[in-house]
Write an enzyme that holds these catalytic residues in place. Structure first.
Site, mmCIF file in Angstrom:
data_model
loop_
_atom_site.group_PDB
_atom_site.id
_atom_site.type_symbol
_atom_site.label_atom_id
_atom_site.label_comp_id
_atom_site.label_asym_id
_atom_site.label_seq_id
_atom_site.Cartn_x
_atom_site.Cartn_y
_atom_site.Cartn_z
ATOM 1 N N VAL A 38 0.831 -1.199 0.000
ATOM 2 C CA VAL A 38 0.000 0.000 0.000
ATOM 3 C C VAL A 38 0.872 1.258 0.000
ATOM 4 O O VAL A 38 0.713 2.137 -0.851
ATOM 5 C CB VAL A 38 -0.955 0.007 1.220
ATOM 6 C CG1 VAL A 38 -1.646 1.355 1.359
ATOM 7 C CG2 VAL A 38 -1.996 -1.080 1.054
ATOM 8 N N ALA A 74 -6.912 -2.672 -4.991
ATOM 9 C CA ALA A 74 -6.758 -4.138 -5.023
ATOM 10 C C ALA A 74 -5.423 -4.437 -5.690
ATOM 11 O O ALA A 74 -4.999 -3.712 -6.607
ATOM 12 C CB ALA A 74 -7.902 -4.773 -5.798
ATOM 13 N N CYS A 99 -6.051 -9.326 3.020
ATOM 14 C CA CYS A 99 -7.060 -8.456 3.645
ATOM 15 C C CYS A 99 -8.370 -9.122 4.042
ATOM 16 O O CYS A 99 -8.827 -8.937 5.177
ATOM 17 C CB CYS A 99 -7.368 -7.293 2.720
ATOM 18 S SG CYS A 99 -5.939 -6.259 2.409
ATOM 19 N N GLN A 107 -9.801 -12.109 4.829
ATOM 20 C CA GLN A 107 -9.975 -12.930 6.040
ATOM 21 C C GLN A 107 -9.624 -12.143 7.299
ATOM 22 O O GLN A 107 -10.375 -12.122 8.280
ATOM 23 C CB GLN A 107 -9.117 -14.190 5.942
ATOM 24 C CG GLN A 107 -9.199 -15.015 7.206
ATOM 25 C CD GLN A 107 -8.498 -16.346 7.049
ATOM 26 O OE1 GLN A 107 -8.784 -17.100 6.156
ATOM 27 N NE2 GLN A 107 -7.580 -16.623 7.948
HETATM 28 N N1 LIG Z 1 -2.251 -5.109 0.461
HETATM 29 C C1 LIG Z 1 -3.345 -4.496 0.065
HETATM 30 O O1 LIG Z 1 -3.815 -4.670 -1.046
HETATM 31 C C2 LIG Z 1 -4.056 -3.534 0.991
HETATM 32 C C3 LIG Z 1 -5.070 -2.726 0.481
HETATM 33 C C4 LIG Z 1 -5.718 -1.837 1.349
HETATM 34 C C5 LIG Z 1 -5.341 -1.743 2.677
HETATM 35 N N2 LIG Z 1 -4.347 -2.541 3.147
HETATM 36 C C6 LIG Z 1 -3.927 -2.349 4.549
HETATM 37 O O2 LIG Z 1 -2.751 -1.519 4.529
HETATM 38 C C7 LIG Z 1 -1.838 -1.905 5.577
HETATM 39 C C8 LIG Z 1 -0.487 -2.244 4.988
HETATM 40 O O3 LIG Z 1 -0.641 -3.355 4.131
HETATM 41 P P1 LIG Z 1 0.535 -3.823 3.164
HETATM 42 O O4 LIG Z 1 -0.029 -4.910 2.334
HETATM 43 O O5 LIG Z 1 1.146 -2.635 2.509
HETATM 44 O O6 LIG Z 1 1.575 -4.416 4.241
HETATM 45 P P2 LIG Z 1 3.102 -4.786 4.026
HETATM 46 O O7 LIG Z 1 3.434 -5.826 5.011
HETATM 47 O O8 LIG Z 1 3.369 -5.029 2.570
HETATM 48 O O9 LIG Z 1 3.883 -3.425 4.388
HETATM 49 C C9 LIG Z 1 3.971 -2.910 5.672
HETATM 50 C C10 LIG Z 1 5.386 -2.383 5.883
HETATM 51 O O10 LIG Z 1 5.428 -1.667 7.120
HETATM 52 C C11 LIG Z 1 6.741 -1.824 7.666
HETATM 53 N N3 LIG Z 1 6.733 -1.479 9.089
HETATM 54 C C12 LIG Z 1 6.142 -2.133 10.125
HETATM 55 N N4 LIG Z 1 6.327 -1.469 11.283
HETATM 56 C C13 LIG Z 1 7.057 -0.367 10.978
HETATM 57 C C14 LIG Z 1 7.560 0.729 11.739
HETATM 58 N N5 LIG Z 1 7.326 0.820 13.049
HETATM 59 N N6 LIG Z 1 8.280 1.677 11.115
HETATM 60 C C15 LIG Z 1 8.522 1.617 9.772
HETATM 61 N N7 LIG Z 1 8.055 0.608 8.988
HETATM 62 C C16 LIG Z 1 7.332 -0.364 9.583
HETATM 63 C C17 LIG Z 1 7.054 -3.288 7.407
HETATM 64 O O11 LIG Z 1 8.459 -3.516 7.470
HETATM 65 C C18 LIG Z 1 6.461 -3.468 5.992
HETATM 66 O O12 LIG Z 1 7.431 -3.282 4.979
HETATM 67 C C19 LIG Z 1 -2.531 -3.049 6.314
HETATM 68 O O13 LIG Z 1 -3.241 -2.524 7.395
HETATM 69 C C20 LIG Z 1 -3.509 -3.607 5.279
HETATM 70 O O14 LIG Z 1 -4.623 -4.220 5.878
HETATM 71 C C21 LIG Z 1 -3.691 -3.419 2.345
HETATM 72 O O1 LIG Z 2 -15.414 -12.771 -8.070
HETATM 73 C C1 LIG Z 2 -14.369 -12.934 -7.436
HETATM 74 C C2 LIG Z 2 -13.490 -11.867 -7.086
HETATM 75 C C3 LIG Z 2 -12.342 -12.140 -6.340
HETATM 76 N N1 LIG Z 2 -12.055 -13.412 -5.952
HETATM 77 C C4 LIG Z 2 -10.859 -13.674 -5.124
HETATM 78 O O2 LIG Z 2 -10.889 -12.819 -4.007
HETATM 79 C C5 LIG Z 2 -9.559 -12.534 -3.575
HETATM 80 C C6 LIG Z 2 -9.360 -11.041 -3.380
HETATM 81 O O3 LIG Z 2 -9.388 -10.396 -4.626
HETATM 82 P P1 LIG Z 2 -9.381 -8.803 -4.797
HETATM 83 O O4 LIG Z 2 -10.415 -8.226 -3.937
HETATM 84 O O5 LIG Z 2 -9.460 -8.518 -6.237
HETATM 85 O O6 LIG Z 2 -7.898 -8.428 -4.311
HETATM 86 P P2 LIG Z 2 -7.308 -7.736 -2.995
HETATM 87 O O7 LIG Z 2 -5.997 -7.152 -3.383
HETATM 88 O O8 LIG Z 2 -7.349 -8.687 -1.858
HETATM 89 O O9 LIG Z 2 -8.286 -6.490 -2.697
HETATM 90 C C7 LIG Z 2 -9.274 -6.509 -1.671
HETATM 91 O O10 LIG Z 2 -8.701 -6.213 -0.414
HETATM 92 C C8 LIG Z 2 -8.009 -4.926 -0.383
HETATM 93 C C9 LIG Z 2 -7.343 -4.817 0.974
HETATM 94 O O11 LIG Z 2 -8.168 -4.361 1.966
HETATM 95 C C10 LIG Z 2 -9.034 -3.824 -0.647
HETATM 96 O O12 LIG Z 2 -8.382 -2.562 -0.618
HETATM 97 C C11 LIG Z 2 -9.679 -4.061 -2.017
HETATM 98 O O13 LIG Z 2 -10.675 -3.064 -2.248
HETATM 99 C C12 LIG Z 2 -10.315 -5.444 -2.036
HETATM 100 O O14 LIG Z 2 -10.842 -5.726 -3.328
HETATM 101 C C13 LIG Z 2 -8.636 -13.144 -4.623
HETATM 102 O O15 LIG Z 2 -8.155 -14.383 -4.165
HETATM 103 C C14 LIG Z 2 -9.541 -13.338 -5.826
HETATM 104 O O16 LIG Z 2 -9.119 -14.382 -6.663
HETATM 105 C C15 LIG Z 2 -12.913 -14.464 -6.277
HETATM 106 O O17 LIG Z 2 -12.673 -15.609 -5.904
HETATM 107 N N2 LIG Z 2 -14.044 -14.188 -7.011
#
Ligand SMILES: NC(=O)c1ccc[n+]([C@@H]2O[C@H](COP(=O)([O-])OP(=O)(O)OC[C@H]3O[C@@H](n4cnc5c(N)ncnc54)[C@H](O)[C@@H]3O)[C@@H](O)[C@H]2O)c1
Ligand SMILES: O=c1ccn([C@@H]2O[C@H](COP(=O)(O)OP(=O)(O)O[C@H]3O[C@H](CO)[C@@H](O)[C@H](O)[C@H]3O)[C@@H](O)[C@H]2O)c(=O)[nH]1
Length: 480
Positions: free
Chosen positions: A12, A160, A272, A274
């Site tokens: 992110v 996503a 995310c 679960q």
């Molecule tokens: N991955 C996604 O698609 C997605 C989408 C929307 C929201 N989010 C949310 O965003 C947040 C981050 O997710 P992510 O997938 O980017 O995680 P990530 O694990 O890829 O990145 C988090 C980073 O933060 C760093 N970190 C942890 N503690 C720290 C500290 N005290 N100082 C500096 N760096 C530190 C870690 O080393 C790591 O590199 C989570 O809360 C997640 O739920 C994720």
């Molecule tokens: O019809 C569908 C759509 C998705 N998936 C599965 O669902 C999972 C999640 O997919 P997707 O939501 O596209 O990816 P994420 O990167 O996990 O994004 C979700 O989780 C993020 C983290 O919170 C949010 O920011 C996004 O809006 C939300 O879509 C994957 O395994 C997909 O294969 C299905 O099985 N069927």
């Protein structure tokens, strides 16, 4: 010049800040992380995450107004706006273990902000957090503030993986929650001004803090609930002869339901869904809302059921044993166009097959061998930790090999499991693959992306989730 610092250079923090830097050339953006290899990778030609379009954005602004640094404290101290985008995994120990969000990384980031700050700051929750986290963070910041004014905003991220850049360029909405005080409203306006560089005003929604925090959990719960609903239907389709794709198409035409997120699959994965639903369940339980908690818990339970059902289909189709049989696994990432394997259904399916003593040959175009070995051999609680806190060596699993292409994976195999919908799997030479496999040769399509008629013409026995069953499979019913 406004200065932004983002703590956490992950999936992110990296892409969101790169897009802010690109769209706001007059703002200086520094992304910091305590995990040095990640920072080194962000500063190299081999970025630490695979995301279509990301390289281009980073190349355009890195070194101009976008910087990646391990010097966390210095850049936090200098910033006007601090985004916190650290990981918030599910707690694995203690109170709320298995459900509640682990806020250790968040809390240590907040304490560090309080320690190093010498000027007023807007602190933005970018991570997904439980409702009321802003209140806890406010307490940490104000108790240590030395007279400095901190305004907390909630600005959850909805991108996503695999489509992060297009999601950030054209978001359905940007959500900003803040205090309803004049200072809170001023902080909201300052963040709005950043997004207004490219997001139309009507797509920027402003709410109170708790609505913004809860909306993020609610959005993921609703999205995941659609997948579990269609996956539950897929089991009924197999039992009745209905076709889940036809059912999805038919119900999705109802404009009140809509066509998206109705693809039946081997189960949803990703870091995310679960985690955030379990977090929601925990919050409901803490508020005495047992029925509401149970309702959302069921979304995760159906997801587990779907993975088990898939494994059982594979094993029962192959004379009720896969012991010593080579099974090709095509795709390991949790979806296409990412190398991310967090909570990928492939882990559960592979472990299920290994439990029945299968020999697995795994191919994924973006996931390296070490990552697959680590995912399959590590305990879940270790996988939830950020990379720098995981044990260094993972025991390689003898029954697993990771190979460089689909032909190598399928050579001599008894069956193929398609677990990620990578486009390249649609155009493979399946006649050649069939010729090189043991007979009968099986394909288990966990993503409904295969041309089933063509595969059957070649001679494969094919299972597709939620589709009418081959006669062979009808005779070998799977017990879920
Ligand atoms: N991955 C996604 O698609 C997605 C989408 C929307 C929201 N989010 C949310 O965003 C947040 C981050 O997710 P992510 O997938 O980017 O995680 P990530 O694990 O890829 O990145 C988090 C980073 O933060 C760093 N970190 C942890 N503690 C720290 C500290 N005290 N100082 C500096 N760096 C530190 C870690 O080393 C790591 O590199 C989570 O809360 C997640 O739920 C994720
Ligand atoms: O019809 C569908 C759509 C998705 N998936 C599965 O669902 C999972 C999640 O997919 P997707 O939501 O596209 O990816 P994420 O990167 O996990 O994004 C979700 O989780 C993020 C983290 O919170 C949010 O920011 C996004 O809006 C939300 O879509 C994957 O395994 C997909 O294969 C299905 O099985 N069927």
């Amino acid at each position: 010049m406004v200065k932004i610092c983002c703590i956490g250079a992950g999936y992110v923090g990296g892409p969101t800040m790169a897009v802010i830097a690109l769209k706001c050339p007059k703002i200086e953006v520094v992304v910091v992380d305590i995990f040095e290899p990640r920072i080194i990778a962000w500063n190299s030609d081999q970025l630490p995450i695979y995301e279509p379009g990301l390289d281009d954005v980073v190349k355009q602004c890195r070194g101009k107004n976008l910087f990646f640094s391990k010097d966390v404290e210095k850049h936090v101290a200098e910033a006007d706006i601090v985004f916190v985008s650290v990981n918030t995994p599910t707690k694995t120990q203690g109170l709320g273990a298995g459900k509640a969000a682990d806020l250790t990384y968040w809390e240590s980031a907040a304490r560090m902000i309080a320690d190093v700050s010498k000027s007023d700051k807007i602190v933005v929750e970018k991570s997904t957090v439980p409702v009321k986290t802003a209140e806890a963070i406010e307490k940490i910041l104000t108790h240590n503030s030395k007279g400095i004014n901190f305004q907390i905003l909630s600005n959850p991220e909805f991108l996503a993986e695999g489509t992060a850049i297009q999601d950030l360029f054209k978001p359905d909405r940007v959500l900003i929650g803040g205090r309803e005080t004049p200072e809170g409203q001023k902080a909201i306006q300052a963040l709005k001004d950043v997004y207004a560089h490219w997001v139309p005003a009507e797509r920027i929604i402003c709410t109170n803090l708790w609505s913004a925090e809860l909306s993020k959990l609610a959005a993921n719960a609703f999205l995941a609930q659609r997948i579990s609903s269609v996956n539950a239907m897929s089991a009924l389709c197999e039992a009745t002869g209905a076709d889940v794709s036809q059912v999805s198409h038919a119900i999705g035409k109802d404009t009140r339901i809509g066509p998206k997120f109705l693809n039946a699959s081997v189960g949803f994965g990703g870091s995310c869904f679960q985690k955030d639903i379990l977090n929601l369940v925990y919050i409901c339980e803490c508020n005495g809302l047992t029925e509401v908690a149970n309702y959302w818990k069921q979304v995760v339970q159906v997801n587990e059921y779907q993975k088990t059902r898939f494994v059982n289909r594979v094993v029962s189709s192959m004379f009720n044993t896969v012991s010593g049989k080579k099974i090709a696994i095509l795709g390991f990432a949790f979806k296409k166009d990412t190398g991310d394997t967090r909570e990928t259904p492939a882990i559960g399916v592979c472990r299920g097959l290994l439990g029945d003593k299968a020999i697995l040959s795994i191919y994924d175009p973006q996931v390296p061998q070490e990552q697959i070995q680590r995912d399959l051999s590590m305990h879940k609680s270790e996988l939830d930790k950020p990379p720098h806190l995981r044990p260094v060596s993972a025991i390689a699993i003898e029954q697993v090999t990771c190979v460089r292409d689909a032909y190598e994976a399928t050579k001599g195999a008894h069956g193929i499991c398609v677990l990620t919908e990578w486009d390249e799997f649609k155009t493979l030479d399946y006649q050649k693959i069939y010729n090189d496999m043991q007979k009968p040769a099986f394909v288990f399509d966990g993503r409904n992306v295969m041309d089933v008629d063509k595969l059957r013409q070649i001679g494969f026995i094919v299972y597709s989730i939620g589709k009418p069953l081959d006669a062979w499979l009808k005779d070998m019913p799977a017990v879920a």
